[in-house]
Design an enzyme around this catalytic site. Structure first.
Site, PDB file in Angstrom:
ATOM      1  N   HIS A   1      14.690   6.101  40.599  1.00 24.93           N
ATOM      2  CA  HIS A   1      14.675   5.202  39.436  1.00 24.93           C
ATOM      3  C   HIS A   1      13.495   5.543  38.502  1.00 24.93           C
ATOM      4  O   HIS A   1      12.634   4.704  38.232  1.00 24.93           O
ATOM      5  CB  HIS A   1      14.602   3.742  39.886  1.00 24.93           C
ATOM      6  CG  HIS A   1      15.097   2.771  38.851  1.00 24.93           C
ATOM      7  ND1 HIS A   1      15.753   1.603  39.168  1.00 24.93           N
ATOM      8  CD2 HIS A   1      15.027   2.784  37.502  1.00 24.93           C
ATOM      9  CE1 HIS A   1      16.053   0.948  38.057  1.00 24.93           C
ATOM     10  NE2 HIS A   1      15.613   1.649  37.028  1.00 24.93           N
ATOM     11  N   ILE A   2      13.513   6.803  38.025  1.00 26.40           N
ATOM     12  CA  ILE A   2      12.408   7.271  37.177  1.00 26.40           C
ATOM     13  C   ILE A   2      12.843   7.475  35.724  1.00 26.40           C
ATOM     14  O   ILE A   2      12.178   8.182  34.967  1.00 26.40           O
ATOM     15  CB  ILE A   2      11.788   8.581  37.727  1.00 26.40           C
ATOM     16  CG1 ILE A   2      12.850   9.702  37.841  1.00 26.40           C
ATOM     17  CG2 ILE A   2      11.118   8.347  39.066  1.00 26.40           C
ATOM     18  CD1 ILE A   2      12.265  11.082  38.114  1.00 26.40           C
ATOM     19  N   GLY A   3      13.957   6.847  35.337  1.00 23.85           N
ATOM     20  CA  GLY A   3      14.499   7.064  33.986  1.00 23.85           C
ATOM     21  C   GLY A   3      13.468   6.921  32.880  1.00 23.85           C
ATOM     22  O   GLY A   3      13.430   7.708  31.938  1.00 23.85           O
TER      23      GLY A   3
ATOM     24  N   ARG B   1      22.250   2.237  22.743  1.00 23.78           N
ATOM     25  CA  ARG B   1      21.097   3.010  22.238  1.00 23.78           C
ATOM     26  C   ARG B   1      20.880   4.278  23.066  1.00 23.78           C
ATOM     27  O   ARG B   1      20.713   5.363  22.509  1.00 23.78           O
ATOM     28  CB  ARG B   1      19.824   2.178  22.322  1.00 23.78           C
ATOM     29  CG  ARG B   1      19.820   0.901  21.536  1.00 23.78           C
ATOM     30  CD  ARG B   1      18.465   0.237  21.764  1.00 23.78           C
ATOM     31  NE  ARG B   1      18.424  -1.128  21.323  1.00 23.78           N
ATOM     32  CZ  ARG B   1      18.801  -2.167  22.062  1.00 23.78           C
ATOM     33  NH1 ARG B   1      19.252  -1.994  23.284  1.00 23.78           N
ATOM     34  NH2 ARG B   1      18.721  -3.384  21.590  1.00 23.78           N
ATOM     35  N   ILE B   2      20.862   4.129  24.386  1.00 24.62           N
ATOM     36  CA  ILE B   2      20.572   5.302  25.230  1.00 24.62           C
ATOM     37  C   ILE B   2      21.764   6.260  25.202  1.00 24.62           C
ATOM     38  O   ILE B   2      21.583   7.479  25.105  1.00 24.62           O
ATOM     39  CB  ILE B   2      20.219   4.871  26.675  1.00 24.62           C
ATOM     40  CG1 ILE B   2      18.959   4.000  26.670  1.00 24.62           C
ATOM     41  CG2 ILE B   2      20.005   6.104  27.568  1.00 24.62           C
ATOM     42  CD1 ILE B   2      18.611   3.352  28.011  1.00 24.62           C
TER      43      ILE B   2
ATOM     44  N   ARG C   1      22.670   1.564  36.355  1.00 25.99           N
ATOM     45  CA  ARG C   1      22.133   0.623  37.331  1.00 25.99           C
ATOM     46  C   ARG C   1      22.858   0.860  38.641  1.00 25.99           C
ATOM     47  O   ARG C   1      24.055   1.203  38.636  1.00 25.99           O
ATOM     48  CB  ARG C   1      22.417  -0.833  36.932  1.00 25.99           C
ATOM     49  CG  ARG C   1      21.332  -1.519  36.182  1.00 25.99           C
ATOM     50  CD  ARG C   1      20.094  -1.800  37.039  1.00 25.99           C
ATOM     51  NE  ARG C   1      19.049  -2.422  36.267  1.00 25.99           N
ATOM     52  CZ  ARG C   1      18.142  -1.790  35.514  1.00 25.99           C
ATOM     53  NH1 ARG C   1      18.123  -0.472  35.447  1.00 25.99           N
ATOM     54  NH2 ARG C   1      17.216  -2.466  34.855  1.00 25.99           N
TER      55      ARG C   1
ATOM     56  N   ILE D   1      22.490   6.920  35.342  1.00 27.97           N
ATOM     57  CA  ILE D   1      21.154   6.415  34.987  1.00 27.97           C
ATOM     58  C   ILE D   1      21.264   4.951  34.569  1.00 27.97           C
ATOM     59  O   ILE D   1      20.352   4.402  33.959  1.00 27.97           O
ATOM     60  CB  ILE D   1      20.514   7.221  33.831  1.00 27.97           C
ATOM     61  CG1 ILE D   1      21.428   7.248  32.601  1.00 27.97           C
ATOM     62  CG2 ILE D   1      20.101   8.595  34.270  1.00 27.97           C
ATOM     63  CD1 ILE D   1      20.690   7.353  31.300  1.00 27.97           C
TER      64      ILE D   1
ATOM     65  N   THR E   1      35.091  -1.531  23.195  1.00 27.47           N
ATOM     66  CA  THR E   1      35.718  -1.350  21.884  1.00 27.47           C
ATOM     67  C   THR E   1      35.076  -0.151  21.181  1.00 27.47           C
ATOM     68  O   THR E   1      33.874   0.087  21.337  1.00 27.47           O
ATOM     69  CB  THR E   1      35.529  -2.597  20.977  1.00 27.47           C
ATOM     70  OG1 THR E   1      34.166  -2.990  21.052  1.00 27.47           O
ATOM     71  CG2 THR E   1      36.412  -3.740  21.389  1.00 27.47           C
TER      72      THR E   1
ATOM     73  N   GLU F   1      18.816  -0.255  46.100  1.00 26.13           N
ATOM     74  CA  GLU F   1      17.605   0.563  46.101  1.00 26.13           C
ATOM     75  C   GLU F   1      16.393  -0.309  46.462  1.00 26.13           C
ATOM     76  O   GLU F   1      16.400  -1.498  46.132  1.00 26.13           O
ATOM     77  CB  GLU F   1      17.407   1.245  44.730  1.00 26.13           C
ATOM     78  CG  GLU F   1      17.224   0.291  43.566  1.00 26.13           C
ATOM     79  CD  GLU F   1      17.226   1.017  42.218  1.00 26.13           C
ATOM     80  OE1 GLU F   1      18.112   1.845  41.961  1.00 26.13           O
ATOM     81  OE2 GLU F   1      16.311   0.723  41.435  1.00 26.13           O
TER      82      GLU F   1
END
Ligand code: 8YV
Length: 322
Positions: free
Chosen positions: A287-289, A160-161, A240, A238, A182, A269
């Site tokens: 970690h402000i995604g 999705r992202i 992990r 972005i 795939t 982190e």
């Protein structure tokens, strides 16, 4: 069947309106208000006797902790990534687990782009120089970066992202390559081309990582992969912490093997590798995604909605374990 007066342990500070929703639904709410999300023994003590847990991705919940929480029936994770929770251990104990997909997709894609721009155009580095009072004259060959418009973008992880990151690239006239284990049906991925990971790393001017963390993606990008990339390339993580070998990344940045990086998530982190902190061409964010008010509120509300699903005896709408 509706569960009456269930006890929920809220292990990270959330918005008062979300707590009010839980209280209005009849939950007995034990809310932590400290700056840091609860961890380990503190979390176990806080959740003693709870039916439900509301946790952020900064709290790990492992099998040993679950053994000490025999009353627990449901865990709502505030985050789309849920590698902080031992889902197999939860499933084995009959505990339902949910996450918060979709609500953060666009906001997180925006941050990937913000980091790509900041790294490619050397925004953090040049701003530090300016604030330091070092700007005495304008050099034509000073602070040269690399272009975004018209360049090749490589996306590793076309979920999705990843899809939202790719859509933004259309407006910048970019060629977009992606790699998943795939290839997806072409009709679902207009304008983007599946390639092998090695091809992507060699050909992309900018690489954005958006894969979930798992043992299979641990150090997906390490010294060998960094060596394949262009010396001018920008790498953005972005995804992990742990998907990139942060120390190898720092060495590549400092040796000139890689142009620049934008990093929002780190191994261990909030303790960042000192090598990465020392790399001026790394743009680092904490970690402000998903960190906009609207999106974080949407995430907490969705996690709360999953708890209401459980309370009503329904399947969790965002179940990750059945
Ligand atoms: C959050 C994230 O900051 O959703 C995720 O997986 O990493 C971020 O959006 C985090 O989950 C907060 O708990």
């Amino acid at each position: 069947m509706t569960v009456s007066s269930p006890r929920v342990a809220v292990c990270a500070r959330v918005f008062p309106e979300s707590l009010a929703t839980l209280e209005a639904a009849g939950f007995s709410v034990h809310a932590h208000h400290g700056d840091s999300a609860l961890q380990g023994d503190q979390l176990v003590a806080w959740a003693n006797g709870a039916d439900a847990l509301l946790v952020s991705a900064s709290s790990r919940v492992d099998a040993a902790m679950l053994d000490q929480l025999p009353t627990l029936k449901v865990i709502a994770n505030i985050g789309v990534g849920y590698n902080n929770i031992d889902v197999a251990a939860a499933t084995a104990r009959g505990i339902a687990v949910s996450n918060t997909p979709d609500v953060l997709t666009e906001t997180t894609a925006d941050l990937a782009w913000a980091l790509m721009f900041a790294a490619a155009r050397r925004i953090s580095e040049s701003e530090r120089w300016l604030r330091d009072g070092q700007w005495k004259s304008m050099a034509l060959d000073g602070w040269l970066g690399v272009d975004i418009q018209g360049s090749t973008l490589g996306i590793i992880g076309m979920g999705r992202i990843g899809g939202a990151v790719a859509r933004r690239a259309m407006g910048f006239g970019m060629r977009v390559l992606y790699h998943n284990r795939t290839a997806l049906p072409a009709e679902d991925t207009p304008g983007v081309t599946w390639v092998e990971k090695e091809t992507l790393l060699k050909e992309a001017d900018h690489v954005i990582l958006v894969v979930p963390y798992s043992p299979a993606t641990h150090h997906l990008i390490g010294a060998n992969e960094l060596a394949l990339m262009k010396p001018t390339a920008v790498l953005v993580n972005i995804a992990r912490g742990g998907v990139v070998d942060d120390v190898a990344l720092a060495h590549a940045l400092q040796s000139g093997q890689l142009g620049a990086a934008g990093v929002d998530v780190f191994e261990n982190e909030p303790n960042i590798a000192k090598e990465l902190l020392a790399a001026p061409n790394a743009v680092l964010t904490p970690h402000i995604g998903s960190a906009t008010k609207r999106t974080r509120l949407g995430m907490v509300d969705l996690a709360v909605t999953n708890l209401l699903d459980w309370q009503a005896g329904n399947a969790l709408r965002n179940s990750v374990n059945g």
